[in-house]
Design an enzyme around this catalytic site. Sequence first.
Site, PDB file in Angstrom:
ATOM      1  N   ILE A   1       0.723   8.941   2.312  1.00 26.84           N
ATOM      2  CA  ILE A   1       1.582  10.095   2.574  1.00 26.84           C
ATOM      3  C   ILE A   1       1.514  10.424   4.059  1.00 26.84           C
ATOM      4  CG2 ILE A   1       2.019  12.530   2.056  1.00 26.84           C
ATOM      5  CD1 ILE A   1       0.623  12.124  -0.620  1.00 26.84           C
ATOM      6  N   HIS A   2       2.668  10.607   4.684  1.00 27.93           N
ATOM      7  CA  HIS A   2       2.741  10.970   6.095  1.00 27.93           C
ATOM      8  C   HIS A   2       3.757  12.092   6.271  1.00 27.93           C
ATOM      9  CE1 HIS A   2       0.496   7.393   7.495  1.00 27.93           C
ATOM     10  NE2 HIS A   2       1.072   6.797   6.472  1.00 27.93           N
TER      11      HIS A   2
ATOM     12  N   GLU B   1      -3.280   1.713  -3.837  1.00 30.60           N
ATOM     13  CA  GLU B   1      -3.744   2.880  -4.577  1.00 30.60           C
ATOM     14  C   GLU B   1      -2.912   3.193  -5.821  1.00 30.60           C
ATOM     15  OE1 GLU B   1      -5.556   3.357  -0.535  1.00 30.60           O
ATOM     16  OE2 GLU B   1      -3.571   2.831  -1.267  1.00 30.60           O
TER      17      GLU B   1
ATOM     18  N   GLU C   1      -0.488  22.268   9.597  1.00 24.27           N
ATOM     19  CA  GLU C   1      -1.310  21.213   9.023  1.00 24.27           C
ATOM     20  C   GLU C   1      -2.451  21.812   8.199  1.00 24.27           C
ATOM     21  OE1 GLU C   1      -0.942  18.110   8.817  1.00 24.27           O
ATOM     22  OE2 GLU C   1       0.292  17.353  10.467  1.00 24.27           O
TER      23      GLU C   1
ATOM     24  N   ASP D   1       0.848  -1.188   0.000  1.00 24.65           N
ATOM     25  CA  ASP D   1       0.000   0.000   0.000  1.00 24.65           C
ATOM     26  C   ASP D   1       0.884   1.238   0.000  1.00 24.65           C
ATOM     27  OD1 ASP D   1      -2.201   1.598   0.060  1.00 24.65           O
ATOM     28  OD2 ASP D   1      -2.958   0.894   1.984  1.00 24.65           O
TER      29      ASP D   1
END
Length: 494
Positions: free
Chosen positions: A170-171, A235, A291, A167
Amino acid sequence: MNNRTEILSLRDALEHLRQIPGQLVETDIETDLAAELSGVYRYVGAGGTVKRPTTVDGPMMIFNNIKDHPGAKVAIGVLASRARVADLFGCRKEDLGRLCGECAQNPIMPVVTEEDAPCQEVVHLATDPDFDLNKLIPAPTNTPVDAGPYITLGMCYATHPDTGLSDITIHRMCIQGKDELSIFLQPGSRHIGAMAERAEELGQPLPISISIGVDPAIEVLSCFEPPTTPLGFNELSIAGALRQTPVVLKKCVSINECAIANAEYVIEGEIVPGVRVTEDQHSHTGYAMPEFPGYNGKASSVCWLIKVKAVTHRKDPIMQTCIGPSEEHVNMAGIPTESSILAMVEKAYPGFVQTVYSHRAGGGKYMAILQVKKKVSTDEGKQRQAALLAFSAFAELKHVILVDEDVDIFDPNDVLWAMNTRFQGDKDIITIPGVRCHPLDPSSNPEYDESIREIGCSTKTIFDCTVPFSMKDRFIRAPFMEPDKEKWAEFINK
């Protein structure tokens, strides 16, 4: 160039954008990665929920002269315009959600190549005495109070230790030392996190590759989430469907994992079991990075640790980054959300929802506008059921605004017009309190209101700005004559 099928790398995308006036700008002015680069791009084209003033739908930018990184280039804002994303995907901006949803239904799995890959033209092993992430990776800080240099567009690729299914997500990842990265894994929310948790239970590290600077389709489509893409759904297969060719992977040089073959940079490493690090352990600012809601995120004390084994890259690599709350996040998070909502509602009410827009004011996550078309009297009430289905399709959604088919959902003035002329607060607001939403919403906190039980719980709200079907003939917008478009082409076709 057929931009639907022939853009397979960041370089393809940049070359395409160079041919379109106003979409790409470059500078040779020396730029400091420590907050200056992001500070400049805030004015050029960041958009999103970034502090005003900022430019919405401005060009992307390439910085060619990076302080302390001779020869390095940094690209930012590739995805910071919905129109630009649509152009790179080969469709209209209104059709992005539907197109990506169709691709999710017809995946093309990635393939592994045995041939030499561009991402491994240059190899640096962590065993080399001069190996240092700070020198190898030109990672910026977004603000002066960031915990450290962040990798904001790293495509994290890993494989579940039990199922063998891979898999990509994004982090946020912060450089913590010459061969260490911190990675923030929100418990239970992302697939890589579930893999790391299982590997830790087994007492083993989790190999992980981080590909930076890839085809924009991979960056957007990797952001699909459950229930559309459950654990085990790769994905990269959606990006393959969009480009109508498999994404090509390459075996890493130092770990048992794959990376994206056309990437500009690849960081190879392992998530270490049983170790947690404080994100701002060197800066001690108390903050991580800004963020998507537009606020500085608090530094986490429970980030996982990635021990880096190697860095590989192209010759003359291009670093790609984004500003946390910019329009890039809106498009990466929002377009897959739109696809998920459309797919969910279409199953229940075919043809009822015309379009969905995950609005930039919600960072692509918190707010969706649904355009519906009531054709018969029994369609009344379906609009509110559609909103409930939208909440089911994307758990982090907080607000849904419902409008009729004559409202342009991409024009906030038109949406507010509908709210002002087709909405009564005491009749058309539906609230659902105490529902899990997103912990980065600063108002979803017991300190904000004692009725909120846990951080991340919110009141989900529906704003029904649609006309009752029985009154549609009283809410017809003023008609105008359609002019001869050939006669007036100089003025109206711009």
